[in-house]
Structure formats: C-alpha cells, structure tokens
Design a protein around this motif. Structure first.
Motif, mmCIF file in Angstrom:
data_model
loop_
_atom_site.group_PDB
_atom_site.id
_atom_site.type_symbol
_atom_site.label_atom_id
_atom_site.label_comp_id
_atom_site.label_asym_id
_atom_site.label_seq_id
_atom_site.Cartn_x
_atom_site.Cartn_y
_atom_site.Cartn_z
ATOM 1 N N THR A 91 39.762 76.300 46.116
ATOM 2 C CA THR A 91 38.509 76.688 46.759
ATOM 3 C C THR A 91 37.483 75.571 46.687
ATOM 4 O O THR A 91 36.856 75.212 47.681
ATOM 5 C CB THR A 91 37.929 77.949 46.077
ATOM 6 N N ALA A 92 37.311 75.006 45.487
ATOM 7 C CA ALA A 92 36.302 73.960 45.292
ATOM 8 C C ALA A 92 36.585 72.746 46.161
ATOM 9 O O ALA A 92 35.675 72.170 46.768
ATOM 10 C CB ALA A 92 36.244 73.553 43.821
ATOM 11 N N ALA A 93 37.857 72.352 46.232
ATOM 12 C CA ALA A 93 38.215 71.173 47.017
ATOM 13 C C ALA A 93 37.961 71.389 48.497
ATOM 14 O O ALA A 93 37.374 70.538 49.180
ATOM 15 C CB ALA A 93 39.681 70.819 46.775
ATOM 16 N N VAL A 94 38.391 72.540 49.014
ATOM 17 C CA VAL A 94 38.229 72.818 50.444
ATOM 18 C C VAL A 94 36.752 72.884 50.815
ATOM 19 O O VAL A 94 36.298 72.247 51.772
ATOM 20 C CB VAL A 94 38.936 74.135 50.827
ATOM 21 N N LEU A 95 35.974 73.641 50.061
ATOM 22 C CA LEU A 95 34.567 73.822 50.404
ATOM 23 C C LEU A 95 33.757 72.551 50.232
ATOM 24 O O LEU A 95 32.809 72.311 50.975
ATOM 25 C CB LEU A 95 33.965 74.951 49.579
ATOM 26 N N SER A 96 34.127 71.706 49.265
ATOM 27 C CA SER A 96 33.348 70.484 49.061
ATOM 28 C C SER A 96 33.448 69.558 50.258
ATOM 29 O O SER A 96 32.450 68.956 50.674
ATOM 30 C CB SER A 96 33.807 69.757 47.789
ATOM 31 N N VAL A 97 34.638 69.443 50.861
ATOM 32 C CA VAL A 97 34.764 68.549 52.010
ATOM 33 C C VAL A 97 34.212 69.189 53.280
ATOM 34 O O VAL A 97 33.686 68.498 54.154
ATOM 35 C CB VAL A 97 36.220 68.079 52.214
ATOM 36 N N VAL A 98 34.305 70.530 53.381
ATOM 37 C CA VAL A 98 33.712 71.203 54.543
ATOM 38 C C VAL A 98 32.203 71.040 54.525
ATOM 39 O O VAL A 98 31.574 70.741 55.544
ATOM 40 C CB VAL A 98 34.106 72.693 54.572
ATOM 41 N N ARG A 99 31.601 71.230 53.350
ATOM 42 C CA ARG A 99 30.149 71.046 53.253
ATOM 43 C C ARG A 99 29.759 69.605 53.528
ATOM 44 O O ARG A 99 28.645 69.332 53.978
ATOM 45 C CB ARG A 99 29.653 71.467 51.863
ATOM 46 N N SER A 100 30.652 68.667 53.277
ATOM 47 C CA SER A 100 30.360 67.254 53.519
ATOM 48 C C SER A 100 30.509 66.875 54.982
ATOM 49 O O SER A 100 30.072 65.798 55.380
ATOM 50 C CB SER A 100 31.282 66.375 52.665
ATOM 51 N N GLY A 101 31.142 67.744 55.773
ATOM 52 C CA GLY A 101 31.231 67.473 57.206
ATOM 53 C C GLY A 101 32.613 67.509 57.804
ATOM 54 O O GLY A 101 32.771 67.292 59.008
ATOM 55 N N ALA A 102 33.649 67.763 56.993
ATOM 56 C CA ALA A 102 35.006 67.817 57.540
ATOM 57 C C ALA A 102 35.170 69.038 58.442
ATOM 58 O O ALA A 102 34.623 70.102 58.162
ATOM 59 C CB ALA A 102 36.030 67.864 56.414
ATOM 60 N N MET A 103 35.932 68.883 59.507
ATOM 61 C CA MET A 103 36.202 69.975 60.431
ATOM 62 C C MET A 103 37.632 70.488 60.313
ATOM 63 O O MET A 103 38.051 71.357 61.064
ATOM 64 C CB MET A 103 35.941 69.519 61.868
ATOM 65 N N GLY A 104 38.385 69.926 59.371
ATOM 66 C CA GLY A 104 39.743 70.386 59.171
ATOM 67 C C GLY A 104 40.240 69.984 57.801
ATOM 68 O O GLY A 104 39.741 69.036 57.189
ATOM 69 N N TYR A 105 41.226 70.743 57.286
ATOM 70 C CA TYR A 105 41.779 70.484 55.951
ATOM 71 C C TYR A 105 43.211 70.969 55.941
ATOM 72 O O TYR A 105 43.483 72.144 56.217
ATOM 73 C CB TYR A 105 40.963 71.241 54.902
ATOM 74 N N VAL A 106 44.126 70.057 55.665
ATOM 75 C CA VAL A 106 45.536 70.420 55.573
ATOM 76 C C VAL A 106 46.107 69.847 54.286
ATOM 77 O O VAL A 106 45.571 68.896 53.722
ATOM 78 C CB VAL A 106 46.353 69.893 56.774
ATOM 79 N N MET A 107 47.186 70.431 53.823
ATOM 80 C CA MET A 107 47.888 69.882 52.677
ATOM 81 C C MET A 107 48.699 68.672 53.124
ATOM 82 O O MET A 107 49.194 68.613 54.246
ATOM 83 C CB MET A 107 48.810 70.940 52.062
#
Length: 224
Positions: A91-107
């Motif tokens: 959770t922490a990893a995903v939300l930290s990059v989303v809040r920073s501006g990422a529009m996608g996250y994959v493993m």
C-alpha cells in the motif's frame, strides 16, 4: 508512441527495450539509470529528453527513490505520463508514487504483453495498475481523495490539487488561504489556473467537476 526507460538494472532495461521492438507502435527513445543524489539534491532530467516521451517507465527498488524520480519528471513536464515498475506491491509503495504523479504501477514480474498494454493505456490518457498491486490500492482507500485527484486531473500541480480539494468542500478563498498558509491573491491565481486546466468557467463548475471525480465527498460532512 515514444517510451523512455529509467532503471538502474541494465538487464531489465534491455528486456523492456527488446519487448518494445516487437510492438510496432512503441519506440524507445532513451534508456538510462535513475538520477542519483548529488550534494543532497537530485538532478532534474533534461526537459528536452522528457519532452520526447509519451510515457516514461521508471523501475527499481525502494519506493522513496521511485517517488523522488517521479516528482522530478512531473516537475520537469507536468504532462508527462509515468509508469512505475517495482517488486514492491505494498500500500505504502503504490500510494507514494501515485501521490508523486505516477499514472500507473505494475509489478516487475508482469509479462511483456501486460507491460506494453500498460504503456499503451498511459499514452492514450488512461491509468494502469497491474493485478499485483490491487491489494495495495484496496488497502489505500483512505487516500482516495488524493488518488481520485491524480487520476482524474493529471495535469494539476500538487498545490492546485490541494486547492481543488478545498474548493470541492465549498471553502472560500480566505479560508483556503489560511489552511494552506498562502496569500489570498496567490490562492486566486491558482484558482484561475485551475479553471483553465479543468476547462470550466467558474467556481461552481470546478466544484461540480471535482465532486464528480469523488473529490471532497469523503470529507464534506466533517468539514462543514
């Protein structure tokens, strides 16, 4: 669509580039490691390099470093579409990059087909979150206003996002200024920029767009 690959692992970069060669719609315009800290600062990627890309893939371990890199990219070009690839689906990893501006996250373990599909989604203006990070997003529902804001209005700055969330609550400029410790004139200037980016004529229209995206609804009862 033009892709930049940023990852410290040359083997991973080469693998992504090789996969992209199979997709005639994707061209890798640059690939290199993540920027390193220098004298306590992170060098900003050259604007001309970022401007070449439709999507920037940022991969590597450590959510803090990934988030810093995403912030650098979005500060260089607010319109850039950033896709993060990581081994950390928390959770922490995903939300930290989303809040920073990422529009996608994959493993990082996703197939080449899934990765390229995510690149296509971002280039077309969408967002992409792999199945491996679904639990992280589900666990971060408490951060829904920030997440909704990022996904619905990707061109907004962090300050504009803060102001939009307060606008959605029906706050007046003076109250927003006090909360954010800004001059009232500065708030007015940000709101003017918001109207332009949201393509709305006035405050009420901005509020309606924000609430339609789910922004402000979660806090309304507590704030009024």
């Amino acid at each position: 669509m033009r892709l930049i690959i940023l990852d410290d692992d040359p083997v991973y970069r080469m693998g992504v580039a090789a996969a992209a060669e199979i997709d005639s719609a994707v061209t890798v315009v640059a690939q290199q490691g993540l920027p390193e800290r220098c004298a306590g600062r992170m060098p900003r990627p050259p604007a001309e390099l970022v401007a070449q890309a439709d999507v920037v893939l940022v991969g590597g371990p450590g959510p803090a470093r990934l988030a810093r890199t995403v912030r650098l990219l979005t500060a260089t070009d607010p319109a850039v579409r950033v896709l993060v690839a990581s081994d950390d689906g928390s959770t922490a990893a995903v939300l930290s990059v989303v809040r920073s501006g990422a529009m996608g996250y994959v493993m990082k373990s996703v197939s080449a087909r899934t990765l390229l599909r995510s690149v296509h989604l971002l280039a077309e203006g969408g967002a992409a979150f792999g199945a491996g990070v679904a639990e992280g997003l589900r666990g971060g529902l408490g951060m829904l206003p920030q997440l909704s804001s990022r996904l619905a209005f990707p061109t907004l700055t962090e300050r504009e996002r803060d102001i939009l969330e307060l606008l959605a609550l029906g706050w007046e400029n003076k109250r927003i200024a006090r909360r954010l410790v800004l001059a009232e004139k500065t708030v007015r200037n940000h709101i003017t920029g918001l109207f332009r980016k949201l393509e709305v004529p006035d405050r009420n229209a901005a509020m309606m767009r924000a609430r339609a995206a789910g922004i402000g609804l979660e806090h309304k009862a507590a704030e009024v």
